[in-house]
Design a protein around this motif. Structure first.
Motif, PDB file in Angstrom:
ATOM      1  N   ILE A 185     -14.431  -2.823 -35.043  1.00 21.20           N
ATOM      2  CA  ILE A 185     -13.038  -2.943 -35.467  1.00 21.20           C
ATOM      3  C   ILE A 185     -12.115  -2.434 -34.370  1.00 21.20           C
ATOM      4  N   GLY A 186     -11.141  -3.233 -33.982  1.00 18.68           N
ATOM      5  CA  GLY A 186     -10.086  -2.758 -33.105  1.00 18.68           C
ATOM      6  C   GLY A 186      -9.132  -1.917 -33.926  1.00 18.68           C
ATOM      7  N   SER A 187      -9.243  -0.595 -33.799  1.00 22.80           N
ATOM      8  CA  SER A 187      -8.597   0.327 -34.735  1.00 22.80           C
ATOM      9  C   SER A 187      -7.322   0.939 -34.164  1.00 22.80           C
ATOM     10  N   ARG A 188      -6.254   0.859 -34.974  1.00 23.79           N
ATOM     11  CA  ARG A 188      -4.971   1.450 -34.595  1.00 23.79           C
ATOM     12  C   ARG A 188      -4.910   2.942 -34.867  1.00 23.79           C
ATOM     13  N   TYR A 189      -5.826   3.458 -35.706  1.00 31.03           N
ATOM     14  CA  TYR A 189      -5.662   4.816 -36.220  1.00 31.03           C
ATOM     15  C   TYR A 189      -6.859   5.735 -35.981  1.00 31.03           C
ATOM     16  N   VAL A 190      -7.881   5.267 -35.283  1.00 28.34           N
ATOM     17  CA  VAL A 190      -9.066   6.097 -35.103  1.00 28.34           C
ATOM     18  C   VAL A 190      -8.815   7.219 -34.101  1.00 28.34           C
ATOM     19  N   SER A 191      -7.814   7.058 -33.244  1.00 21.27           N
ATOM     20  CA  SER A 191      -7.479   8.117 -32.276  1.00 21.27           C
ATOM     21  C   SER A 191      -5.980   8.390 -32.312  1.00 21.27           C
ATOM     22  N   GLY A 192      -5.484   8.742 -33.480  1.00 20.53           N
ATOM     23  CA  GLY A 192      -4.049   8.930 -33.667  1.00 20.53           C
ATOM     24  C   GLY A 192      -3.419   7.667 -34.212  1.00 20.53           C
ATOM     25  N   VAL A 193      -2.129   7.494 -33.963  1.00 20.50           N
ATOM     26  CA  VAL A 193      -1.411   6.296 -34.400  1.00 20.50           C
ATOM     27  C   VAL A 193      -0.986   5.530 -33.155  1.00 20.50           C
ATOM     28  N   ASN A 194      -1.686   4.441 -32.878  1.00 23.78           N
ATOM     29  CA  ASN A 194      -1.455   3.677 -31.646  1.00 23.78           C
ATOM     30  C   ASN A 194      -0.791   2.343 -31.974  1.00 23.78           C
ATOM     31  N   VAL A 195       0.469   2.430 -32.386  1.00 21.98           N
ATOM     32  CA  VAL A 195       1.247   1.253 -32.751  1.00 21.98           C
ATOM     33  C   VAL A 195       2.558   1.293 -31.975  1.00 21.98           C
ATOM     34  N   VAL A 196       2.911   0.171 -31.358  1.00 24.17           N
ATOM     35  CA  VAL A 196       4.115   0.103 -30.524  1.00 24.17           C
ATOM     36  C   VAL A 196       5.095  -0.904 -31.125  1.00 24.17           C
ATOM     37  N   ASN A 197       6.364  -0.491 -31.224  1.00 20.93           N
ATOM     38  CA  ASN A 197       7.472  -1.366 -31.627  1.00 20.93           C
ATOM     39  C   ASN A 197       7.447  -1.804 -33.084  1.00 20.93           C
ATOM     40  N   TRP A 198       6.728  -1.092 -33.921  1.00 20.24           N
ATOM     41  CA  TRP A 198       6.829  -1.316 -35.357  1.00 20.24           C
ATOM     42  C   TRP A 198       7.897  -0.400 -35.930  1.00 20.24           C
ATOM     43  N   PRO A 199       8.671  -0.844 -36.927  1.00 21.22           N
ATOM     44  CA  PRO A 199       9.564   0.073 -37.639  1.00 21.22           C
ATOM     45  C   PRO A 199       8.745   1.200 -38.272  1.00 21.22           C
ATOM     46  N   MET A 200       9.311   2.406 -38.286  1.00 22.39           N
ATOM     47  CA  MET A 200       8.570   3.556 -38.818  1.00 22.39           C
ATOM     48  C   MET A 200       8.100   3.313 -40.244  1.00 22.39           C
ATOM     49  N   GLN A 201       8.901   2.638 -41.055  1.00 22.68           N
ATOM     50  CA  GLN A 201       8.519   2.373 -42.439  1.00 22.68           C
ATOM     51  C   GLN A 201       7.215   1.572 -42.501  1.00 22.68           C
ATOM     52  N   ARG A 202       7.105   0.600 -41.604  1.00 22.65           N
ATOM     53  CA  ARG A 202       5.898  -0.236 -41.616  1.00 22.65           C
ATOM     54  C   ARG A 202       4.695   0.535 -41.080  1.00 22.65           C
ATOM     55  N   VAL A 210     -18.301   0.206 -36.467  1.00 21.31           N
ATOM     56  CA  VAL A 210     -17.705   1.161 -35.535  1.00 21.31           C
ATOM     57  C   VAL A 210     -16.231   0.808 -35.330  1.00 21.31           C
ATOM     58  N   GLU A 211     -15.429   1.827 -35.077  1.00 24.57           N
ATOM     59  CA  GLU A 211     -14.010   1.625 -34.781  1.00 24.57           C
ATOM     60  C   GLU A 211     -13.771   1.894 -33.296  1.00 24.57           C
ATOM     61  N   VAL A 212     -13.110   0.951 -32.665  1.00 26.24           N
ATOM     62  CA  VAL A 212     -12.810   1.022 -31.232  1.00 26.24           C
ATOM     63  C   VAL A 212     -11.298   1.183 -31.087  1.00 26.24           C
ATOM     64  N   PRO A 213     -10.832   2.239 -30.428  1.00 27.52           N
ATOM     65  CA  PRO A 213      -9.385   2.428 -30.339  1.00 27.52           C
ATOM     66  C   PRO A 213      -8.697   1.332 -29.539  1.00 27.52           C
ATOM     67  N   ILE A 214      -7.609   0.833 -30.089  1.00 31.23           N
ATOM     68  CA  ILE A 214      -6.763  -0.139 -29.390  1.00 31.23           C
ATOM     69  C   ILE A 214      -5.313   0.305 -29.517  1.00 31.23           C
ATOM     70  N   ILE A 215      -4.448  -0.292 -28.720  1.00 33.15           N
ATOM     71  CA  ILE A 215      -3.002  -0.137 -28.895  1.00 33.15           C
ATOM     72  C   ILE A 215      -2.470  -1.438 -29.473  1.00 33.15           C
ATOM     73  N   PHE A 216      -1.877  -1.345 -30.652  1.00 34.52           N
ATOM     74  CA  PHE A 216      -1.339  -2.505 -31.356  1.00 34.52           C
ATOM     75  C   PHE A 216       0.141  -2.623 -31.012  1.00 34.52           C
ATOM     76  N   VAL A 217       0.544  -3.786 -30.499  1.00 31.95           N
ATOM     77  CA  VAL A 217       1.942  -4.002 -30.085  1.00 31.95           C
ATOM     78  C   VAL A 217       2.562  -5.070 -30.978  1.00 31.95           C
ATOM     79  N   ASN A 218       3.687  -4.738 -31.599  1.00 37.24           N
ATOM     80  CA  ASN A 218       4.353  -5.701 -32.467  1.00 37.24           C
ATOM     81  C   ASN A 218       4.728  -6.965 -31.690  1.00 37.24           C
ATOM     82  N   ARG A 219       4.668  -8.109 -32.370  1.00 36.36           N
ATOM     83  CA  ARG A 219       4.934  -9.379 -31.707  1.00 36.36           C
ATOM     84  C   ARG A 219       6.299  -9.370 -31.026  1.00 36.36           C
ATOM     85  N   GLN A 220       6.356 -10.028 -29.858  1.00 42.23           N
ATOM     86  CA  GLN A 220       7.604 -10.201 -29.125  1.00 42.23           C
ATOM     87  C   GLN A 220       8.256 -11.550 -29.432  1.00 42.23           C
ATOM     88  N   LEU A 221       7.442 -12.556 -29.732  1.00 37.95           N
ATOM     89  CA  LEU A 221       7.936 -13.910 -29.979  1.00 37.95           C
ATOM     90  C   LEU A 221       7.416 -14.414 -31.313  1.00 37.95           C
TER      91      LEU A 221
END
Length: 244
Positions: A119-136, A201-212
């Motif tokens: 699994i490409g995991s956003r949360y296995v090593s903290g919160v790795n999300v870019v450009n999402w609204p905090m609520q989401r 297994v969870e693999v850490p990734i950085i998830f980036v909100n869509r640009q287009l």
């Protein structure tokens, strides 16, 4: 033919689909790509056909007659992959929220390091999300925590949509019994794989909100997940024989 297939569901992804296919094709592992398009009216299918000509025998497309849901798109793709004897099947979004450069890591976790599901995991090593609204971000993070509590799966990102499966896992599940279409589809697939004792297994990734393009997320998808998780847990307890 590659031993690994990347499935990309699309609906109105004309801004992204050509570039995401090019990015996958450029990777050294030689992945094949299957696009499942739900009758996009914006030219997505034409863009994919152009890439099929550019990369013959590596890019494929299946078209459907309307928006039938993310889960059914992946089930369609899984069956297509299994019928063509791929050993590894990977889910990925079209909008670059999943970095194509992370594909080899997920693939090699399954091919070389003994994982059945990576699994490409956003949360296995903290919160790795870019450009999402905090609520989401909070909604997604706490949704995964909720799933962990209800199902007892030891996963930090159960709603993740960037996943590599060994074909053996998909063959072992009754894909016709997968009932959910949105976020809950991702949870159901992981829960049933875990229930059958496959190694996840969870693999850490950085998830980036869509640009287009436009997000397909809506509140009904979250509602399906909230109540669907309870349903999955109860069925796993009281209907074990019919559950998977």
């Amino acid at each position: 033919m590659s031993d690994a297939l990347v499935i990309i569901p699309t609906y109105n992804e004309i801004e992204n689909i050509g570039n995401i296919i090019d990015a996958v094709m450029a990777l050294p592992d030689g992945f094949d790509v299957l696009v499942i398009d739900d009758a996009s009216p914006d030219g997505t299918q034409d863009a994919v056909r152009s890439k099929m000509e550019q990369y013959p025998g590596r890019v494929y497309m299946e078209t459907r007659q309307g928006k039938l849901g993310l889960g059914t798109a992946y089930i369609h793709g899984f069956k297509w992959a299994l019928s063509r004897r791929y050993d590894y099947v990977i889910e990925m979004d079209a909008d670059f929220s999943h970095n194509p450069n992370d594909l080899p890591n997920l693939y090699h976790k399954c091919r070389d390091n003994g994982a059945d599901v990576a699994i490409g995991s956003r949360y296995v090593s903290g919160v790795n999300v870019v450009n999402w609204p905090m609520q989401r971000v909070l909604m997604s993070y706490f949704a995964s925590m909720y799933v962990r509590i209800i199902t007892r799966m030891p996963l930090r990102d159960s709603t993740a949509g960037f996943v590599c499966y060994r074909a053996e896992v998909l063959r072992s599940l009754n894909l016709d019994k997968i009932q959910f279409k949105g976020y809950a589809f991702q949870i159901e697939m992981k829960f049933k794989s875990w229930f059958k004792k496959f190694k996840i297994v969870e693999v850490p990734i950085i998830f980036v909100n869509r640009q287009l393009g436009t997000s397909k997320m809506n509140s009904s998808i979250f509602g399906e997940a909230v109540f669907g998780v309870i349903s999955l847990r109860l069925k796993s307890i009281f209907s074990k024989k019919d559950f998977v």
